[in-house]
Design a protein around this motif. Sequence first.
Motif, PDB file in Angstrom:
ATOM      1  N   LEU A  89     -28.629  85.471  97.269  1.00 40.00           N
ATOM      2  CA  LEU A  89     -28.747  86.070  98.589  1.00 40.00           C
ATOM      3  C   LEU A  89     -28.044  87.423  98.604  1.00 40.00           C
ATOM      4  O   LEU A  89     -27.155  87.695  97.794  1.00 40.00           O
ATOM      5  CB  LEU A  89     -28.150  85.151  99.653  1.00 40.00           C
ATOM      6  N   TYR A  90     -28.427  88.264  99.569  1.00 37.49           N
ATOM      7  CA  TYR A  90     -27.902  89.621  99.663  1.00 37.49           C
ATOM      8  C   TYR A  90     -27.139  89.752 100.979  1.00 37.49           C
ATOM      9  O   TYR A  90     -27.662  89.428 102.051  1.00 37.49           O
ATOM     10  CB  TYR A  90     -29.042  90.636  99.607  1.00 37.49           C
ATOM     11  N   LEU A  91     -25.914  90.247 100.878  1.00 35.63           N
ATOM     12  CA  LEU A  91     -25.032  90.340 102.034  1.00 35.63           C
ATOM     13  C   LEU A  91     -25.043  91.750 102.604  1.00 35.63           C
ATOM     14  O   LEU A  91     -24.986  92.738 101.879  1.00 35.63           O
ATOM     15  CB  LEU A  91     -23.599  89.970 101.626  1.00 35.63           C
ATOM     16  N   TYR A  92     -25.116  91.831 103.957  1.00 37.63           N
ATOM     17  CA  TYR A  92     -24.926  93.101 104.648  1.00 37.63           C
ATOM     18  C   TYR A  92     -24.326  92.800 106.006  1.00 37.63           C
ATOM     19  O   TYR A  92     -24.946  92.134 106.851  1.00 37.63           O
ATOM     20  CB  TYR A  92     -26.245  93.864 104.830  1.00 37.63           C
ATOM     21  N   GLU A  93     -23.081  93.266 106.211  1.00 34.21           N
ATOM     22  CA  GLU A  93     -22.367  93.112 107.474  1.00 34.21           C
ATOM     23  C   GLU A  93     -22.396  91.657 107.959  1.00 34.21           C
ATOM     24  O   GLU A  93     -22.865  91.351 109.058  1.00 34.21           O
ATOM     25  CB  GLU A  93     -22.940  94.047 108.549  1.00 34.21           C
ATOM     26  N   GLU A  94     -21.931  90.767 107.076  1.00 39.43           N
ATOM     27  CA  GLU A  94     -21.786  89.355 107.395  1.00 39.43           C
ATOM     28  C   GLU A  94     -23.118  88.628 107.586  1.00 39.43           C
ATOM     29  O   GLU A  94     -23.139  87.476 108.041  1.00 39.43           O
ATOM     30  CB  GLU A  94     -20.919  89.158 108.666  1.00 39.43           C
ATOM     31  N   LEU A  96     -26.770  87.358 105.655  1.00 39.44           N
ATOM     32  CA  LEU A  96     -27.360  87.112 104.356  1.00 39.44           C
ATOM     33  C   LEU A  96     -28.876  87.249 104.443  1.00 39.44           C
ATOM     34  O   LEU A  96     -29.499  86.797 105.422  1.00 39.44           O
ATOM     35  CB  LEU A  96     -26.982  85.709 103.855  1.00 39.44           C
ATOM     36  N   TYR A  97     -29.460  87.868 103.423  1.00 38.38           N
ATOM     37  CA  TYR A  97     -30.909  88.088 103.386  1.00 38.38           C
ATOM     38  C   TYR A  97     -31.459  87.570 102.060  1.00 38.38           C
ATOM     39  O   TYR A  97     -30.797  87.642 101.022  1.00 38.38           O
ATOM     40  CB  TYR A  97     -31.233  89.578 103.536  1.00 38.38           C
ATOM     41  N   ASN A  98     -32.691  87.077 102.118  1.00 33.97           N
ATOM     42  CA  ASN A  98     -33.333  86.566 100.908  1.00 33.97           C
ATOM     43  C   ASN A  98     -33.827  87.684 100.004  1.00 33.97           C
ATOM     44  O   ASN A  98     -33.981  87.482  98.799  1.00 33.97           O
ATOM     45  CB  ASN A  98     -34.513  85.663 101.281  1.00 33.97           C
ATOM     46  N   SER A  99     -34.099  88.836 100.572  1.00 32.21           N
ATOM     47  CA  SER A  99     -34.644  89.966  99.815  1.00 32.21           C
ATOM     48  C   SER A  99     -33.704  91.158  99.945  1.00 32.21           C
ATOM     49  O   SER A  99     -33.035  91.328 100.976  1.00 32.21           O
ATOM     50  CB  SER A  99     -36.033  90.337 100.351  1.00 32.21           C
ATOM     51  N   PRO A 100     -33.633  92.014  98.913  1.00 35.86           N
ATOM     52  CA  PRO A 100     -32.768  93.199  99.008  1.00 35.86           C
ATOM     53  C   PRO A 100     -33.367  94.313  99.865  1.00 35.86           C
ATOM     54  O   PRO A 100     -32.708  95.322 100.084  1.00 35.86           O
ATOM     55  CB  PRO A 100     -32.632  93.643  97.550  1.00 35.86           C
ATOM     56  N   ARG A 101     -34.599  94.138 100.343  1.00 33.01           N
ATOM     57  CA  ARG A 101     -35.270  95.231 101.050  1.00 33.01           C
ATOM     58  C   ARG A 101     -34.541  95.603 102.339  1.00 33.01           C
ATOM     59  O   ARG A 101     -34.254  96.775 102.581  1.00 33.01           O
ATOM     60  CB  ARG A 101     -36.716  94.842 101.357  1.00 33.01           C
ATOM     61  N   THR A 102     -34.233  94.606 103.175  1.00 32.96           N
ATOM     62  CA  THR A 102     -33.580  94.906 104.454  1.00 32.96           C
ATOM     63  C   THR A 102     -32.167  95.447 104.265  1.00 32.96           C
ATOM     64  O   THR A 102     -31.800  96.461 104.876  1.00 32.96           O
ATOM     65  CB  THR A 102     -33.576  93.655 105.346  1.00 32.96           C
ATOM     66  N   PRO A 103     -31.311  94.824 103.447  1.00 35.85           N
ATOM     67  CA  PRO A 103     -29.979  95.429 103.225  1.00 35.85           C
ATOM     68  C   PRO A 103     -30.054  96.846 102.674  1.00 35.85           C
ATOM     69  O   PRO A 103     -29.254  97.700 103.056  1.00 35.85           O
ATOM     70  CB  PRO A 103     -29.324  94.464 102.231  1.00 35.85           C
TER      71      PRO A 103
END
Length: 560
Positions: A89-94, A96-103
């Motif tokens: 998973l990819y973390l951005y500002e607490e 978690l996202y399944n794909s790196p696209r949104t972060p």
Amino acid sequence: MFSTIAIAPVRGLVLAGLSILGLVAVLAHALVLLLTISVGLAMLMPWAIGLGRRVTGARRKLAARWDGVYIPWPYSPAPEPPEPDEEGLYLYEEHLYNSPRTPMLYRKVDWMLDDRATWRDLAWLLLNASIGNVLALAPAALIIYGALTLPWGGLLIMLGFLLGPMFLRLHTAGSRVLLGLPLRTGPRAMSKRFTKWGYSFGLFALSLNSVFMLIVFPRAWKVANTRRKLASEWSGVPVAQSTATRTTWRDLRFFALDPIVGVLTTVVPFVLLLYAGWGLAVPQTWRWFVPPTEPDWAFGWYGQFAGSDWLAIPAAVGLSAVALWITPPLIRLNGQWVRTMLAPADDLTQRVLELAKTRADATDAAAAELRRIEQDLHDGAQARLVAMGLGLGALEHLIDQDPDRAKQVLSKVRSNSAQALAELRDLVRGIHPPVLADRGLGDAVRALALDTPLPVKVQVDLPRRLDPPIETAAYFAISEALTNVSKHAEAASVGVDVRLVEDTLELTVRDDGRGGADVSRGTGLRGVARRLSAFDGVMTVHSPVGGPTTIRMTLRVSAG
């Protein structure tokens, strides 16, 4: 030389055409910002800013080709792609996202908006449409007007050709100042004010959008929580999140009044800067493209202010300064409005839910602290004491048989004893530092700053001693923040502010490092947030890519 003089008016027309593309980029900025804030189309933001950068990049190339003037590329390095955690998973500002696209999209938006060069580009795009056009079009205008008034106009034609190279050099010099590297690398005061104005514009759009929440009221509670979060992050007015999962009458009352009250608190900066931008984009030079019979709707009082068209530019600059100056207090007033209307009701049920959550966080934090102490004792002092016991046993057998060897063993025992004592002192200091108990939070933070490998400037405003649990939580929160800065920020200096405002202890740690996700994400900071939650505390981290990091923490204290 003669070729340069002959071609200068044509080059001025090229620059005028470039200014038209710049105005298109400015309109794209405004439209995309509105769409981003109102309907969440953040994916368009990099495109709009990239369009402006292509226009300014073309001006840099023309400066190098025509005048031999190199204007360096001033933008900070692009952010690195996010790395997945152990679970992929990819973390951005607490989150978690399944794909790196949104972060990656959010990182890119932060990178562009927090870069000072973005705002300098925007200033150049606006000024190029006014002052830049005066310099670019004046030679061609003199030549054309002189051709229409021959034979007396021949003098104007000569003047147009002679002034052309000089005006273009002035245009290049001004472009080099705005589009080159910044003269200083300190705090970005102007870009921060533009950012505050962007927040004001966003709140203005959200207030207009509030009326639609009355139509989709079953989902309005989610938007209400978003407004609480934005009040804390944008306006600097902390508003507790509601634990309700449905829209309440309190939410509907807010959305019914927000299109009036919210708009009144945010419309003035928006209108002033919009009007000022119009004044910079539509100055005297654009009258040359409008027939005299056309109505004067496009110019308003800018064109006739005090009977002078040239006062359009200073009037627009003055209005821009006023808009940026009044924005911070107005968005704080908007935050007060949101807190008044959307702060969760202080009833027993709400309080019980909050206490249950903070108790669970405090229990987890205490358990983690006990595990840390146990591990430190097992790996540190206990191991040293075991080594001392073995050494003393060996010493008992060697003291008569091999005195020299016994001296060596005794030296090792003494060393282990000193190290065990030092580790126990560090452990005690980690549980509750003696300076904190003896001298209070202010002096404890100053002592902490002396142990930090970076220069730390400490400002303390504490009129009284606080309860020991509050002081302990604040001390370790600042300690963890300074450790995080030392490890990740690549900073040259740090500032720590500790102040007591009524019943709230405010802690701020600022650095001048590189920022980015590596600085703001870490188990240590999440542990700080759990520790603060036991005191109704809140922690926010602002860490733009390439820019300074600011960690703000608040704790509620009892009245003294």
